[in-house]
Design an enzyme around this catalytic site. Structure first.
Site, PDB file in Angstrom:
ATOM      1  N   PRO A 161       1.019  -4.202  -3.445  1.00 21.54           N
ATOM      2  CA  PRO A 161       1.153  -4.255  -4.886  1.00 21.54           C
ATOM      3  C   PRO A 161       0.766  -2.953  -5.571  1.00 21.54           C
ATOM      4  O   PRO A 161      -0.236  -2.325  -5.241  1.00 21.54           O
ATOM      5  CB  PRO A 161       0.173  -5.354  -5.275  1.00 21.54           C
ATOM      6  CG  PRO A 161      -0.780  -5.450  -4.148  1.00 21.54           C
ATOM      7  CD  PRO A 161      -0.335  -4.567  -3.058  1.00 21.54           C
ATOM      8  N   GLU A 162       1.560  -2.611  -6.546  1.00 23.38           N
ATOM      9  CA  GLU A 162       1.241  -1.494  -7.426  1.00 23.38           C
ATOM     10  C   GLU A 162       0.840  -2.086  -8.772  1.00 23.38           C
ATOM     11  O   GLU A 162       0.743  -3.304  -8.899  1.00 23.38           O
ATOM     12  CB  GLU A 162       2.452  -0.555  -7.531  1.00 23.38           C
ATOM     13  CG  GLU A 162       2.959  -0.139  -6.150  1.00 23.38           C
ATOM     14  CD  GLU A 162       4.171   0.779  -6.174  1.00 23.38           C
ATOM     15  OE1 GLU A 162       4.295   1.573  -7.114  1.00 23.38           O
ATOM     16  OE2 GLU A 162       4.995   0.695  -5.251  1.00 23.38           O
TER      17      GLU A 162
END
Length: 283
Positions: free
Chosen positions: A2-3
């Site tokens: 995840p960013e």
DNA sequence: ATGTGTTCCTGTCCGC
DNA sequence: TGCGGACAGGAACACA
């Protein structure tokens, strides 16, 4: 995995189940994630009420009564899965495999939060809330996209004199925080800048456009609930859909989506990671 | 100080 | 189907 957009989407999914609620029971199923979990971790969580669920860069921050903050990083494969809850208030979206369910929180209100992380690059820690900015994982983080501190001037100052590809510079969380491989590739395409261009060789005007491209990319991804690659899901089991808007990421061999370009998306390895870009319109 | 390559760990996919 | 290798959304760390 995840960013920033994915982490923020997870945070929003967790908030109804966690904010204002007490952790009735905490279970730690292994001693470590990427690093050892803090001493007496489960005991220190049990009975604490979550005052507020926040986020800094790719970190979820749960402020607890008693003055400590739970720091959560999802690494590459980490998930925070919510299930249960009364009256169907929360979706049953566990989807965990048991095998990699490392931390389990049973919340007041009936929701169960499972931290699942196959690769175990994720991390959790507890730290005094008042000094959260001093935590070793957080203290050097640069400003985030869409924040007041992030703009073309800041970026130009930080890229100036750097003899590293702009791709690597944008992945450096000290320069700008929250970006990862996907959104760096996307933002560079949007700005028309090659990932291989040396950071210090870009004009101030183009860096200004790059900062705007980063903000626009992150804003669009947030609005779409992030990107769902493979089987990644939001905390509530929904899929983000920004992956359908990818301009270059994971599109090797496909045609460039820029109006009138006609180029083909290429993949190159930079510092051990894939960069996707169009050599025709990214210079 | 800055830049680059390695490393942590497991799962999945692709070609033979 | 099985097997080996490449690759995966991160980032600290060791080393030049």
């Amino acid at each position: 995995m995840p960013e920033l957009p994915e982490v923020e989407t997870v945070r929003r999914g967790l908030a109804p189940a966690m904010e204002g609620r007490t952790i009735l029971r905490a279970e730690q199923r292994r001693p470590d994630l990427r690093w050892p979990l803090p001493k007496r971790f489960a005991e220190r969580l049990t009975g604490r009420r979550v005052l507020r669920l926040g986020r800094r860069a790719k970190y979820i921050l749960a402020d607890l009564d008693g003055g400590e903050t739970l720091i959560v990083h999802l690494g590459m494969s980490g998930r925070m899965l919510v299930s249960g809850g009364m009256l169907g208030e929360f979706v049953h979206a566990h989807g965990g495999d048991g095998k990699h369910d490392h931390v389990i929180l049973d919340m007041e209100g009936g929701a169960r939060i499972v931290f699942n992380d196959a690769r175990r690059f994720g991390a959790m820690d507890l730290w005094p809330s008042e000094r959260i900015g001093e935590h070793w994982l957080l203290k050097d983080l640069g400003p985030e996209p869409l924040s007041n501190g992030f703009n073309g001037d800041w970026l130009a100052a930080r890229l100036s004199g750097r003899f590293t590809p702009v791709k690597a510079a944008l992945l450096d969380q000290k320069i700008v925080s929250g970006l990862g491989n996907i959104y760096v590739c996307e933002a560079l395409h949007r700005a028309g800048i090659s990932p291989k261009r040396m950071a210090g060789s870009i004009s101030a005007a183009r860096i200004g456009r790059l900062a705007e491209a980063i903000n626009a990319t992150i804003a669009d991804a947030l609005a779409a609930g992030g990107s769902s690659l493979r089987d990644y899901r939001q905390a509530d089991g929904e899929l983000g859909y920004f992956q359908h808007s990818f301009l270059v990421y994971d599109r090797e061999g496909e045609s460039c989506r820029r109006e009138g370009c006609g180029g083909t998306v290429r993949r190159v390895a930079q510092s051990g990671r894939s960069s996707f870009y169009c050599a025709s319109c990214q210079r």
